[in-house]
Enzyme design. Structure first.
Site, PDB file in Angstrom:
ATOM      1  N   ASN B 254       1.623  11.498  18.687  1.00 29.17           N
ATOM      2  CA  ASN B 254       1.934  12.119  17.403  1.00 29.17           C
ATOM      3  C   ASN B 254       1.996  13.647  17.480  1.00 29.17           C
ATOM      4  O   ASN B 254       2.584  14.291  16.622  1.00 29.17           O
ATOM      5  CB  ASN B 254       0.887  11.714  16.359  1.00 29.17           C
ATOM      6  CG  ASN B 254       1.358  10.525  15.535  1.00 29.17           C
ATOM      7  OD1 ASN B 254       2.301  10.648  14.771  1.00 29.17           O
ATOM      8  ND2 ASN B 254       0.724   9.382  15.732  1.00 29.17           N
ATOM      9  N   ILE B 280       0.982  -0.855  12.405  1.00 31.70           N
ATOM     10  CA  ILE B 280       1.401  -1.957  11.531  1.00 31.70           C
ATOM     11  C   ILE B 280       2.434  -2.873  12.179  1.00 31.70           C
ATOM     12  O   ILE B 280       2.496  -4.048  11.871  1.00 31.70           O
ATOM     13  CB  ILE B 280       1.955  -1.447  10.170  1.00 31.70           C
ATOM     14  CG1 ILE B 280       3.119  -0.480  10.373  1.00 31.70           C
ATOM     15  CG2 ILE B 280       0.867  -0.803   9.326  1.00 31.70           C
ATOM     16  CD1 ILE B 280       3.874  -0.180   9.077  1.00 31.70           C
ATOM     17  N   CYS B 342      -6.183   7.885  10.264  1.00 34.24           N
ATOM     18  CA  CYS B 342      -5.288   7.294  11.256  1.00 34.24           C
ATOM     19  C   CYS B 342      -4.056   8.179  11.237  1.00 34.24           C
ATOM     20  O   CYS B 342      -4.203   9.390  11.443  1.00 34.24           O
ATOM     21  CB  CYS B 342      -4.970   5.845  10.905  1.00 34.24           C
ATOM     22  SG  CYS B 342      -4.551   5.564   9.177  1.00 34.24           S
ATOM     23  N   SER B 343      -2.891   7.659  10.951  1.00 37.98           N
ATOM     24  CA  SER B 343      -1.731   8.537  10.841  1.00 37.98           C
ATOM     25  C   SER B 343      -1.599   9.022   9.394  1.00 37.98           C
ATOM     26  O   SER B 343      -1.859  10.174   9.093  1.00 37.98           O
ATOM     27  CB  SER B 343      -0.475   7.811  11.291  1.00 37.98           C
ATOM     28  OG  SER B 343      -0.610   7.441  12.652  1.00 37.98           O
ATOM     29  N   ASP B 344      -1.249   8.087   8.503  1.00 38.15           N
ATOM     30  CA  ASP B 344      -1.097   8.476   7.103  1.00 38.15           C
ATOM     31  C   ASP B 344      -2.376   8.285   6.301  1.00 38.15           C
ATOM     32  O   ASP B 344      -2.505   8.791   5.195  1.00 38.15           O
ATOM     33  CB  ASP B 344       0.029   7.657   6.465  1.00 38.15           C
ATOM     34  CG  ASP B 344       1.380   8.016   7.071  1.00 38.15           C
ATOM     35  OD1 ASP B 344       1.652   9.223   7.173  1.00 38.15           O
ATOM     36  OD2 ASP B 344       2.136   7.110   7.437  1.00 38.15           O
ATOM     37  N   ASP B 347      -3.563   2.774   5.851  1.00 40.96           N
ATOM     38  CA  ASP B 347      -3.686   1.411   6.367  1.00 40.96           C
ATOM     39  C   ASP B 347      -4.986   1.225   7.147  1.00 40.96           C
ATOM     40  O   ASP B 347      -5.964   0.713   6.649  1.00 40.96           O
ATOM     41  CB  ASP B 347      -2.483   1.076   7.253  1.00 40.96           C
ATOM     42  CG  ASP B 347      -1.184   1.043   6.458  1.00 40.96           C
ATOM     43  OD1 ASP B 347      -1.204   0.458   5.368  1.00 40.96           O
ATOM     44  OD2 ASP B 347      -0.179   1.602   6.924  1.00 40.96           O
ATOM     45  N   ARG B 388       3.975  -3.056   1.974  1.00 37.17           N
ATOM     46  CA  ARG B 388       3.317  -3.894   2.978  1.00 37.17           C
ATOM     47  C   ARG B 388       3.477  -5.386   2.702  1.00 37.17           C
ATOM     48  O   ARG B 388       3.521  -6.191   3.623  1.00 37.17           O
ATOM     49  CB  ARG B 388       1.830  -3.544   3.057  1.00 37.17           C
ATOM     50  CG  ARG B 388       1.523  -2.126   3.548  1.00 37.17           C
ATOM     51  CD  ARG B 388       1.882  -1.939   5.011  1.00 37.17           C
ATOM     52  NE  ARG B 388       1.642  -0.566   5.407  1.00 37.17           N
ATOM     53  CZ  ARG B 388       2.605   0.356   5.530  1.00 37.17           C
ATOM     54  NH1 ARG B 388       3.873   0.032   5.329  1.00 37.17           N
ATOM     55  NH2 ARG B 388       2.301   1.602   5.878  1.00 37.17           N
TER      56      ARG B 388
END
Lengths: 550, 557
Positions: B254, B280, B342-344, B347, B388
């Protein structure tokens, strides 16, 4: 022989014991003829009393003069003893080795054990064939009790009394016996009251490569068929294995000679394969460092769950033929002492509610395993940690118990007993103070005079004080046939045995206690309400009498 | 209704995969929201399939007996139909395909679902879960944490709730600066505040955010100060954990996109910990493989175990649970605060925070508490439910079973701690169905702002009071508030063999297998009877006093 000769160092101080889920204990290690004892001589910590017969294998390690013995037990527990002093450690290790592998049955602990409880009901007399025959007689008069094997000469692994079709005389039985492996001619295993169908069991027929036949054998099993009806022969082996057996004099029933029977082959593994499966399974369960992938792949590779599934599937098939198809069934594999018994006994649990009570289950084990000649002593000589050359040990009985557990788990209200009874039977089949599982057949047990010289497991289990521990609080008698699911996702790993020493069961035990508590509270309330209802009814009659008098 | 070509098909056969004998013939009706199968039998048994729950519809080649149609649902139910005429089958297929893929929010079931509640009750129902009350239950605001108005009208971060809890010591400038340095403005804010009642008196917190925009070298003094403020709001601890729930390799990758993870040299007193929960896309594929395993016809034990291993599903469940265990241990045993991202941060972060909360706080193990937790960590913090769970026909790459995994972690914990949860498996399965079903407004949209704009509270009904009213059905009979398992922190084992295949969830294609006895249902029946007996007992005890009070008859209880 004196045990003392084998015990070079009977006592060592300062030994440290490590065992699963318990604090380490430092204390004195003592070896007796039958036990390994470790005691801290303090009241606070529990002592360890381990039967030598329960020891499957040992390993020793040394760091300086501190020796360590890893003791691996047949009940799958692993304990560690740290012993100061190299000589002491070596002596202890060699004594354990010798004492846990005694060859002579009559030196086993059951011959020395004196019960601390009063034997009220002698378990040796609890389940005699005459009694179960009386039950049968009350349902049908098609069968008789034959004494043809009185001196065990016809079939050494059968009991002296056998239930056979009434119309077949002893002479025919003798001829049929000569046509079956080990003399195990077809005998009655189970009578299904609901539709009068029967399940019989035997060993493989000795057809050999030239297709030998035996009219008496054919007549014997045909005698169990109703006019115009077909029966099923369930051969627990694959057709390929059964074909190969011909070369060694064995074989299977030819369609031409048994036209009224349909033969079905299943694929229950032979005992040496099962032993290997157990060893692999326990190895997988004992390594806690496995990643998920590795664990699942080891579980799969052990094939244990596949064996459970195949055995249950075959038992369901037998039960289905009897209950749903209304046909009689003959079950056999090769010797008729292993897979055959797994199938016939499990089919009875499915079909017969009586087998799901404690007494009935004990009777089933007595009838279908002990008297039917399952060679317990050979099969249970070693367990999952055996590292010697495999002889004839195999977890045939353990697999049966596992299958019972699977059914129990799927029908948690239909059994009078709980998982504890199954685990207890597993332990005692491998090492016990009781004589029940010694020997390989009725004839051997007679020679050993077990009923005179040892205590029966049933004498102990059936004491009210002990029984309590084995009662299922959810039990509601269910008179139906119970059909277990054999889909892979319905069959679980039996954690109570295989993960027993790897993870604490505190929370699960608490849940069990909670369940008992809920049910007992309910009973208590019921009693109170009933007694109040009675008092109320009484008061009402009294009131009425007073009113009548007025 | 314009999508329904054939509203009624007769002589349809519903096939039971395992036992052909149990197959039944009946009539198929298509409504705008449901497909209904009514058996021709005496009982006229009805099977209702909600269109918004349909995952896909597959037509197999027509054979001599008719045209087979397989309807697979998002809650893993599978229906197999045999339709006599191929034309009818094609019509049903076309209708269902369209009806199961609504294109606009307005088409969703929740806007037509009408449980006959008046306006007042409907409004009251939406107030059933109150997050402000939840934070005050945790003891927030307090002298260290307070609510900030910085996200009023969602001007700082449009996927966050409007009310955010931050350290008192963080100035408005720091808050704004930190948001600017975080992906999508999702700055570090409070998720759970752990007030320890033990002598340790730990007051560690769990905060959450998205990844920082570090790239290879960027830094933000505001963001650094934000973390410092979080760490300082736990006075007894000298450092804090930053838990990056991604595999380290993903986090590093990232950086090339100007994102990444905290540099331990720039942030004072943080310890960075990677957990390794996959993204995901991996999870979506893994679940599909697991579903395939459940759908295998007559699998052998090896097929099953191999399929289970190959799906990787339990491995991922273990990773999520491990993340929760790590966080819970840091907070409860070491008294160290944790920032999770995490990333965003919508999730894996939601998974890790909520699993940790279930482990830490017995309240979240109650029926009401789990609702609150889902409302807090998932709904309000902008978990993208509609993306999702494919509420609308959209990008299939956005679909992923994130919530499924959280619910499964709770289920796995229930296996280890049977007395610790007030709810039962049925509750989890019901929640799972509703996350997909679009029957209620709770899980529609992807964040609070979107839900507000859709005016869901005015136009739809809330699920929570409905579940609450039926709580008797969802109660675990073994649960007691004074039981040791319902106190304190849960410390589960996460050895591989502790994880089981969730048959109640994924084994549902196998529906014909006689529903075996459930000990929990037996116990619930016993408990219900006990309750009636208790009532009868107390009424009996009152009888004599009422009728023959004067005579003093010998009656005691």
């Amino acid at each position: 022989m004196e045990f003392a000769e084998l015990i070079k160092t009977p006592r060592v101080d300062g030994v440290v014991l490590h065992r699963p889920f318990m604090p380490t204990v430092e204390g004195t290690l003592c070896l007796t003829g039958h036990h390994l004892i470790l005691s801290s001589r303090q009241d606070t910590t529990e002592e360890l009393w381990l039967l030598h017969a329960n020891i499957d294998s040992t390993e020793k390690r040394f760091v300086g003069s501190l020796g360590t013995i890893i003791v691996k037990c047949k009940d799958l527990r692993v304990i560690q003893l740290d012993i100061p002093g190299m000589e002491e450690c070596l002596n202890i290790a060699s004594s354990i080795e010798a004492l846990s592998t005694l060859d002579s049955v009559s030196l086993m602990y059951p011959f020395f054990y004196r019960p601390l409880f009063e034997v009220i009901e002698d378990g040796w007399q609890s389940f005699v064939p005459e009694e179960s025959f009386k039950d049968l007689e009350s349902m049908t008069d098609e069968w008789r009790l034959s004494e043809v094997n009185k001196d065990f000469s016809l079939c050494p692994s059968y009991p002296s009394l056998l239930t056979v079709p009434k119309d077949i005389d002893d002479e025919s039985l003798c001829k049929a016996a000569s046509f079956r492996h080990g003399g195990r001619f077809p005998v009655l295993s189970y009578y299904h009251k609901k539709n009068a169908m029967v399940m019989m069991r035997a060993a493989q027929p000795l057809t050999g490569t030239n297709g030998r036949r035996c009219k008496e054998d054919e007549k014997l099993i045909n005698a169990t068929l109703c006019a115009g009806k077909r029966g099923y022969i369930i051969d627990t082996r694959t057709i390929a294995v059964a074909q190969q057996a011909k070369a060694r004099g064995g074989g299977f029933e030819q369609e031409a000679n048994y036209p009224q029977w349909r033969r079905i082959h299943k694929a229950i593994e032979r005992s040496n394969v099962l032993q290997d499966s157990l060893i692999k399974l326990v190895e997988a369960c004992n390594d806690q460092s496995h990643s998920m992938d590795r664990w699942l792949s080891k579980l799969e590779a052990s094939n244990w769950q596949s064996n459970v599934k195949e055995i249950l599937t075959t038992a369901c098939l037998a039960a289905q033929c009897i209950d749903r198809e209304g046909a009689s069934v003959l079950v056999h594999g090769t010797e008729g002492t292993d897979s055959t018994l797994q199938v016939t006994s499990l089919a009875q649990i499915i079909l017969d509610p009586a087998c799901r009570t404690i007494r009935g289950f004990e009777a089933l084990i007595e009838r279908e395993w002990l008297q039917a000649g399952h060679p317990f002593q050979q099969r249970c000589a070693q367990s999952a940690y055996s590292n010697g050359k495999p002889r004839s040990e195999a977890p045939v009985f353990l697999l049966f118990l596992d299958c019972v557990w699977q059914i129990l788990r799927q029908f948690p209200c239909s059994f009078q007993f709980n998982e504890n009874l199954l685990i207890m039977l597993f332990e005692h089949a491998y090492a016990s103070q009781f004589g029940t599982f010694l020997g390989n057949c009725v004839a051997e047990r007679g020679k050993l005079q077990l009923s005179q010289k040892t205590v029966s497991l049933w004498s102990w289990v059936n004491r009210p004080q002990e029984l309590e521990r084995f009662l299922n609080p959810l039990y509601e008698p269910n008179n139906l046939v119970i059909w277990p699911s054999v889909a892979p996702q319905s069959l679980l790993l039996w954690e109570g045995v295989f993960l027993r020493w790897n993870r604490s069961t505190k929370c699960l035990d608490e849940a069990y206690q909670e369940m008992v508590h809920i049910i007992e509270y309910n009973k208590e309330l019921q009693n109170k309400v009933n007694s109040l209802r009675r008092q109320l009814a009484q008061l009402e009659t009294e009131d009425k009498m007073v009113a009548d008098l007025k | 209704m314009e999508h329904i070509r054939t509203p009624k098909v007769e002589n349809v056969r519903m096939i039971d995969r395992l036992t052909r004998r149990k197959s039944s013939v009946g009539t198929l009706y298509l409504s705008s929201t449901h497909t209904i199968f009514v058996e021709n039998s005496e009982a006229r048994k009805e099977t209702w399939v909600l269109h918004s729950l349909i995952y896909n519809v597959e037509r197999l080649p027509t054979n001599s007996s008719g045209s087979p149609l397989i309807i697979r649902c998002k809650n893993f139910h599978v229906y197999r139909l045999l339709i006599p005429q191929e034309k009818d089958c094609l019509d049903v297929l076309a209708s269902l395909t369209r009806l199961s893929r609504p294109e606009r929010y307005g088409e969703l079931f929740c806007f037509s679902f009408n449980p006959n509640l008046d306006k007042e009750l409907r409004e009251k129902a939406w107030g059933f879960i109150n997050l402000k009350a939840e934070f005050s239950r945790m003891g927030i605001p307090c002298n260290l944490w307070h609510v900030t108005a910085a996200n009023h009208e969602y001007r700082l971060c449009d996927t966050y709730p409007s009310e955010l809890f931050v350290p008192k010591s963080a100035s408005p400038a720091v808050i704004v600066g930190s948001a600017k340095f975080r992906s999508r403005g999702r700055l570090p804010v409070l998720s759970y505040f752990h007030r320890d009642t033990s002598p340790n008196l730990f007051i560690a917190s769990i905060c959450r955010s998205s990844q920082p925009l570090t790239g290879f070298s960027a830094r933000s003094s505001d963001d650094e100060q934000m973390l410092q403020a979080i760490m300082k709001s736990n006075p007894v601890s000298e450092f804090m954990y930053v838990v990056d729930t991604r595999p380290k390799l993903n986090a590093m990758a990232n950086r090339a996109a100007g994102k990444g993870y905290e540099n331990e040299d720039h942030y004072t007193n943080i310890k960075l910990q990677f957990i390794g929960i996959e993204n995901i896309h991996v999870m979506r594929n893994s679940q599909q493989k697991l579903i395939d395993v459940g759908e295998l016809a007559a699998p052998s034990m090896s097929d099953f175990l191999w399929g289970l291993e190959n799906s990787g599903w339990l491995k991922h469940i273990k990773a999520v649970l491990d993340a929760g265990v790590f966080i819970a241990k840091a907070v409860a045993e070491d008294g160290v605060s944790v920032l999770v991202h995490c990333s965003d941060g919508w999730d894996r972060t939601a998974q890790a925070c909520s699993v940790a909360s279930v482990l830490l706080d017995p309240y979240y193990r109650t029926i009401k508490g789990l609702m609150v937790l889902i409302e807090k960590d998932w709904v309000s913090f902008g978990h993208k439910f509609s993306h999702r769970y494919a509420h609308l026909d959209g990008d299939p790459k956005e679909v992923s079973p994130v919530m499924d995994q959280f619910l499964e972690c709770v289920w796995q914990l229930m296996q280890q701690f049977p007395c610790a949860f007030e709810f039962n498996e049925r509750f989890l399965i019901q929640l799972h169905t509703h996350i997909y079903s679009c029957q209620n407004g709770n899980f529609i949209g992807n964040c609070q702002k979107e839900r507000r704009d859709l005016r869901l509270q005015e136009r739809t009904h809330s699920l929570w009071p409905h579940l609450w009213e039926n709580r008797a059905e969802y109660t675990n009979p073994l649960y007691r508030t004074d039981h040791s398992q319902t106190q304190g922190v849960l410390k589960p084992l996460t050895t591989a063999y502790c994880f089981k295949f969730w048959k109640g969830m994924y084994g549902r294609a196998e529906k014909s297998v006689a529903s075996h006895q459930s000990p929990a249902d037996c116990l619930n029946a016993v408990r219900e009877e006990s309750q009636q007996l208790e009532e009868e007992l107390s009424s009996h005890q009152e009888v004599p006093r009422e009728t023959d009070a004067g005579q003093g008859i010998h009656m005691h209880a």
